[in-house]
Scaffold this active site. Sequence first.
Site, PDB file in Angstrom:
ATOM      1  N   GLY A  70      61.827 -47.777 -11.390  1.00 39.49           N
ATOM      2  CA  GLY A  70      63.324 -47.993 -11.746  1.00 39.49           C
ATOM      3  C   GLY A  70      63.797 -49.338 -11.872  1.00 39.49           C
TER       4      GLY A  70
ATOM      5  NE  ARG B 156      60.623 -43.263 -11.829  1.00 36.31           N
ATOM      6  CZ  ARG B 156      60.747 -44.382 -11.178  1.00 36.31           C
ATOM      7  NH1 ARG B 156      59.837 -44.905 -10.602  1.00 36.31           N
ATOM      8  NH2 ARG B 156      62.094 -44.360 -10.567  1.00 36.31           N
TER       9      ARG B 156
ATOM     10  CG  ASP C  57      56.807 -47.932  -3.237  1.00 37.99           C
ATOM     11  OD1 ASP C  57      57.326 -47.405  -4.360  1.00 37.99           O
ATOM     12  OD2 ASP C  57      56.715 -47.358  -2.302  1.00 37.99           O
TER      13      ASP C  57
ATOM     14  CB  THR D  15      63.007 -51.725  -5.947  1.00 39.35           C
ATOM     15  OG1 THR D  15      63.607 -50.414  -5.401  1.00 39.35           O
ATOM     16  CG2 THR D  15      62.312 -52.343  -4.811  1.00 39.35           C
TER      17      THR D  15
ATOM     18  CG  ASP E 154      65.380 -47.916  -3.339  1.00 42.26           C
ATOM     19  OD1 ASP E 154      66.661 -47.960  -3.873  1.00 42.26           O
ATOM     20  OD2 ASP E 154      64.535 -47.233  -4.094  1.00 42.26           O
TER      21      ASP E 154
ATOM     22  CG  ASP F  91      61.720 -49.254  -1.291  1.00 38.26           C
ATOM     23  OD1 ASP F  91      61.432 -50.418  -1.917  1.00 38.26           O
ATOM     24  OD2 ASP F  91      61.413 -48.232  -1.519  1.00 38.26           O
TER      25      ASP F  91
ATOM     26  NE  ARG G 136      61.562 -44.618  -2.764  1.00 33.06           N
ATOM     27  CZ  ARG G 136      60.518 -45.274  -3.589  1.00 33.06           C
ATOM     28  NH1 ARG G 136      59.747 -44.519  -4.405  1.00 33.06           N
ATOM     29  NH2 ARG G 136      59.935 -46.251  -3.196  1.00 33.06           N
TER      30      ARG G 136
END
Length: 319
Positions: free
Chosen positions: A11, A72, A103, A125, A127, A129, A171
């Site tokens: 992303g 992707r 990741d 990202t 996120d 994360d 997410r």
Amino acid sequence: MKRIGVLTSGGDAPGMNAAIRAVVRKAIYHDMEVYGIYNGYQGLMDGKIEQLNVGSVGDIIQRGGTILYSARCEEFKTDEGQNKGIEQLKKLGIEGLIVIGGDGSFQGAAKLTAKGFPCIGIPGTIDNDIAGTDYTIGFDTALNTIIEAVDKIRDTATSHERTYVIEVMGRDAGDLALWAGLANGAESVLIPEKDEPFENVVDRLKRGSERGKKHSIIILAEGVGSGFEYGKKIEEATNFETRVTVLGHIQRGGRPTGADRVLASRLAGKAVDLLLDGKGGRMVGIQNNQLVDHDIIEALNQKHNVDMSLYQLMTEISI
């Protein structure tokens, strides 16, 4: 190393262009050649690679998205796909690769390093994360996008005396929801890392109503569930008029904030330094405002932890 590659994968995140710019210009400063790989790992396998110069990355630091595009790629998860990518790199004499992404992107970088091709991961990202770094590129911009959107929704919530459930991205990580909830003064924040009883949310809404509060904001991380389903439950339990907004991909776009531009530049500079030192299989990050690097496999095996002290603070001041 005298010749390196750079790609973005997964992303997109605001600040990726700033990172690309810094990689290219720092490497050229150190007499290295830089090759941009388009469309992520898919483009790597397909040989969509071209040399970048100082002008190639001019006037991009302020742009969202990624000039190298992203995709992707399931095939790259296989040995055959990885070997295809390495063949393309060797064909051009590229000796090291910088991967900007999350990741999944780091998994690919780790596989290439294990096959003897040194890679460095830069966490990009929204996120936030990724373990091993306090912040990822794009998180601050996405957070500010959410804050601005919720501020506007609150105006409508106030005018119509409604409860709003706002679903945000992230997410399986609750950082965006938690930080936005604290910054926007939300009544409740629902994140995957904390099982908040539905009754607590309802009680908070009712207490607010009893003291004359006419509107409420609930922020829900997508990893918790559907905002529309939660909004329906709220309305059934309280009889308060409830509306739901799913912010969606608007959170990924836009001009990167100053914080993201600086973070991206710093992380990219560190990544180039590692390749100059002949290192691979590392990820760069920032912890306590200091640049760090970790073994990429160890980082992938660790779990990102949300700062629960922020959740406790949010709970205490949203009474």
